[in-house]
Structures are given as structure tokens and as C-alpha cells.
Design an enzyme around this catalytic site. Sequence first.
Site, short mmCIF file in Angstrom:
data_model
loop_
_atom_site.label_atom_id
_atom_site.label_comp_id
_atom_site.label_asym_id
_atom_site.label_seq_id
_atom_site.Cartn_x
_atom_site.Cartn_y
_atom_site.Cartn_z
N GLU A 102 0.84 -1.19 0.00
CA GLU A 102 0.00 0.00 0.00
C GLU A 102 0.88 1.25 0.00
OE1 GLU A 102 -1.53 -1.05 4.32
OE2 GLU A 102 -1.98 1.03 3.89
N CYS A 143 -3.59 -3.27 4.41
CA CYS A 143 -2.69 -4.31 4.93
C CYS A 143 -3.14 -5.73 4.55
CB CYS A 143 -2.58 -4.19 6.45
SG CYS A 143 -2.04 -2.58 6.99
N HIS A 191 -2.87 -9.84 12.26
CA HIS A 191 -2.28 -8.64 11.67
C HIS A 191 -1.85 -7.74 12.83
CE1 HIS A 191 -1.50 -4.99 9.64
NE2 HIS A 191 -2.57 -4.38 10.09
N1 COA Z 1 2.15 3.11 30.71
C1 COA Z 1 1.50 2.02 30.25
N2 COA Z 1 0.45 2.08 29.36
C2 COA Z 1 0.08 3.31 28.94
C3 COA Z 1 0.73 4.48 29.39
C4 COA Z 1 1.80 4.35 30.32
N3 COA Z 1 2.45 5.40 30.79
N4 COA Z 1 0.13 5.55 28.79
C5 COA Z 1 -0.86 5.07 28.00
N5 COA Z 1 -0.89 3.72 28.09
C6 COA Z 1 -1.78 2.78 27.38
C7 COA Z 1 -3.21 3.27 27.29
O1 COA Z 1 -3.93 2.96 28.48
C8 COA Z 1 -3.70 2.49 26.07
O2 COA Z 1 -4.00 1.18 26.46
P1 COA Z 1 -5.38 0.50 26.03
O3 COA Z 1 -5.33 0.34 24.54
O4 COA Z 1 -5.39 -0.79 26.75
O5 COA Z 1 -6.48 1.44 26.42
C9 COA Z 1 -2.45 2.44 25.18
O6 COA Z 1 -1.34 2.72 26.03
C10 COA Z 1 -2.47 3.48 24.06
O7 COA Z 1 -2.71 4.71 24.61
P2 COA Z 1 -3.73 5.74 23.95
O8 COA Z 1 -3.86 6.93 24.81
O9 COA Z 1 -4.99 5.01 23.57
O10 COA Z 1 -2.86 6.07 22.66
P3 COA Z 1 -3.16 6.99 21.42
O11 COA Z 1 -4.39 7.81 21.60
O12 COA Z 1 -1.90 7.72 21.18
O13 COA Z 1 -3.48 5.97 20.22
C11 COA Z 1 -3.31 4.17 18.66
C12 COA Z 1 -3.02 4.63 20.10
C13 COA Z 1 -2.91 2.71 18.52
C14 COA Z 1 -4.79 4.31 18.34
C15 COA Z 1 -2.46 5.02 17.70
O14 COA Z 1 -1.11 4.73 17.91
C16 COA Z 1 -2.80 4.85 16.23
O15 COA Z 1 -3.61 5.58 15.70
N6 COA Z 1 -2.13 3.90 15.53
C17 COA Z 1 -2.29 3.70 14.12
C18 COA Z 1 -3.58 2.99 13.72
C19 COA Z 1 -3.60 1.59 13.98
O16 COA Z 1 -2.57 0.99 14.18
N7 COA Z 1 -4.80 0.98 13.93
C20 COA Z 1 -5.00 -0.39 14.27
C21 COA Z 1 -5.92 -1.16 13.35
S1 COA Z 1 -5.22 -1.43 11.75
#
Ligand code: COA
Length: 389
Positions: A79, A111, A233
Site C-alpha cells: 500500500e 494491509c 495482523h
Molecule cells: N504506561 C502504560 N500504558 C500506557 C501508558 C503508560 N504510561 N500511557 C498510555 N498507556 C496505554 C493506554 O492505556 C492504552 O492502552 P489500552 O489500549 O489498553 O487502552 C495504550 O497505552 C495506548 O494509549 P492511547 O492513549 O490510547 O494512545 P493513542 O491515543 O496515542 O493511540 C493508537 C493509540 C494505537 C490508536 C495510535 O497509535 C494509532 O492511531 N495507531 C495507528 C492505527 C492503527 O494501528 N490501527 C489499528 C488497526 S489497523
Amino acid sequence: MNIGIESLSFYTSRYYLDLKTLARARTVDVDKYYLGIGQEKMAIPPPGEDVITMSANAACQALKKIDYGKIAGLLFATESGIDQSKAGGIYVHRLLELPKNCRVFELKQACYSGTAGLQLAVAMIARHPEKKILVVAADVARYAMAGSGEATQGAGAVAMIISAEPKLIAIEPEAGYYVEDVMDFWRPNYLQEALVDGKYSIRVYLKALAESWHHYCQVSGRTFSDFYRFCYHLPFTRMAEKAHHHLVKLTGNESLAELTLTQFRDSLSYNRIIGNSYTASLYLGLASLLEHAAEDLTGKRIGFFSYGSGCMGEFFSGIVQQDYKNYLFTETHRNILNDRTELTYQDYENFYNFVYPTDGGDHKFPEYETGMFRLVGIKEHKRIYERKV
Ligand code: COA
């Protein structure tokens, strides 16, 4: 007749950023990355490394014990392709000097398309069992700098030989799939970075998993207890935990909490230190499982869930073959990962901000470590690749 994966190898950038460096720059607690999303390092390609060079490097290895004369197709899944018209696989085909009587084309559905390539290759082999098909899945995962997806970037290519001599995994005929028109992750033609609604994409991923699983159970008659291990994935490795718990709950197996972790843990090791590689990520997980599992997996059934945003999901299965350990490239893979160079934050920004010129001029790129192949430059809008050794 058994059809499946005869050989599997991967390649990734020789440069990585440790997420502790990113955490410092973004003033984020590093445990959010290390524990919260389950990522430790992300591969960052230097100028001169793209999906073509990574694919050629991965395929060179996967083809090591294969008779080139039998390769009748090269299916290229990505992609982050380099051209709207020409298939990236045609460059790879030339760099590898594969036979001219070969079907080469590119597949796209976020993906998911590596799995589309795998299933298509299985069908092609069913028609011509004496032939072999090379499936390559390669991507550079790139999100907006300082955006929520930034820590889930990465890069890599996986090459698989599909044949009627599946030395690693025989792919079973049953599969369950699900499609829905959603906007959870996409990249318009005019953007270099993917756009993503991260939290929404996790919800859609889980829905597609449930729907694909139900379809798979319907067509196969199998249940959760028929599986020994699962590969998901992996946009980030904690996604496997979310996915597996979802499946366990769905199938009423919540009492097996401790057992469930071992059902996917060995598949995470490579992705954790490479990052997302989109189309390649599921198969990087498979390489990790086969190369890290302490026990003998012979005869065991593995469940695979492939997801491509937008969205398309597929659940399918395969049986690990006898003597599979003799056909792995474990040492080569570990050497690639151990020999990488760690980037400073400034190096990361420099690599990220390097832009391939679009003016049609004659441009040469600086030389970095890119394995056996290199993108030397661009002239009159044409990418020029060379084999270094
Ligand atoms: N210590 C331990 N864990 C922590 C932490 C810390 N200090 N701070 C945050 N976390 C945890 C959160 O509780 C959360 O856990 P959970 O998923 O069990 O709720 C996790 O870390 C992620 O934190 P969050 O605040 O939700 O992160 P974010 O808003 O920055 O977004 C994604 C995370 C994955 C959504 C983001 O990285 C993203 O958009 N990724 C790309 C898209 C993707 O991969 N999609 C998946 C489907 S293909």
C-alpha cells in the site's frame, strides 16, 4: 494435494529508532510505547531504500533453495507503491533475474493484500502444481510526524514461495472473510502519510475479526479448540492481545486466560522491534512464531487473521509441516536485526523529511546500508535501481 508456503524470508531497514528516543522528544512516558502499544523500536528506511529494494532483498533469501525456472508468477502486495501504473514487482523481477514467462502484477487493499496474494497464489498452484509463485508483501508505514500513529511506524518486506511442496505451512482450503466500506485508515494519492482514526480502526478490526471468524466456522465446521496458535495482523503488538481476547470472549473460552497468552506471544517478537510493515506484518508474525516457538509445532493448526483498513478481513488456517525447522532462515533474520544502526532523533527527522524529487531532473541519492539492492537515483521521473553485489 497440499499447497502452501515452501519458503519464507523477510528484510527490513538497517536503521531503527528506539521508541525511548521518540518518547523523550514527544515528552511521553516511554511505557506508553513499550507497554501500552507494545512497541520498542521502529525501522526507518534511509534514502535509497524503498519497497522495491526491501522486496528484492527479502526475495533473494526466500529463493535460495528454489529452482528459478519454476517461478511462474510474482505477486507484489503493497500500500506504499512507487507508481500508480507500473507494478513494483516488475522492478523486483528484473533485479532477481527471474524467468521472462512469468505473471507479475501488484495487489492493493491496505494491509490485507499480502493475504490476497497468498490465496491467489494457492489457486494458481492448484491449476499448475509443478510451478511455484513468489508472493512479496512490502511496505513503509508512515504517519504524520508527532501524530497519534507516529510510534506505530516501521518498514519491511516478506517474501514467500507458494508451491505444492509446502515445507513450512500447508494452507487449508477453508477461509472466512468480511468486507465493509469504512474510513478508518486511508492515504489519498496526494499525501505521503496515511490518515487514520486510530481508535475507530481498532473497533473495526475487532468487528472484522468476529465476522470473519463466524464465516470461517460456518464453512469449516471447526471451533476454537481446533487451533494451537494464532497469528494476527499487527499494526502494533498489543493489537494481538486485544484481538485474541476478543476471540476468546466470543468463543466462550475466557477461563483459559493464562493459556491464551501463549497462543500468540511467540508471533510478536519481530514486529515489536521492526514496527508496522502493513501488508508484511501478519507474515512477519508467522516468521516470528516459527522461529521463536520452543516446542515442536509439527502438525499443529495455526489460525491467521488478516486485516486491511477500509476494510477487508480474512480468517484462514494452516498446518505446520514436518521438518519445518530445517527450512527457516532464523540466523539470517537475527543477523539482519542485530546488525542495525540506531538513529538519533535528528537522524530520524532527516530520513523522514527526505523527499524524492519530482522535477524530472537527474538526481543521485546518498549511499546508505540497503542490503544487496539500492535505489541509486531518479532521472526523467524514472527510478534507477542497482544490484550492489
Ligand atoms: N504506561 C502504560 N500504558 C500506557 C501508558 C503508560 N504510561 N500511557 C498510555 N498507556 C496505554 C493506554 O492505556 C492504552 O492502552 P489500552 O489500549 O489498553 O487502552 C495504550 O497505552 C495506548 O494509549 P492511547 O492513549 O490510547 O494512545 P493513542 O491515543 O496515542 O493511540 C493508537 C493509540 C494505537 C490508536 C495510535 O497509535 C494509532 O492511531 N495507531 C495507528 C492505527 C492503527 O494501528 N490501527 C489499528 C488497526 S489497523
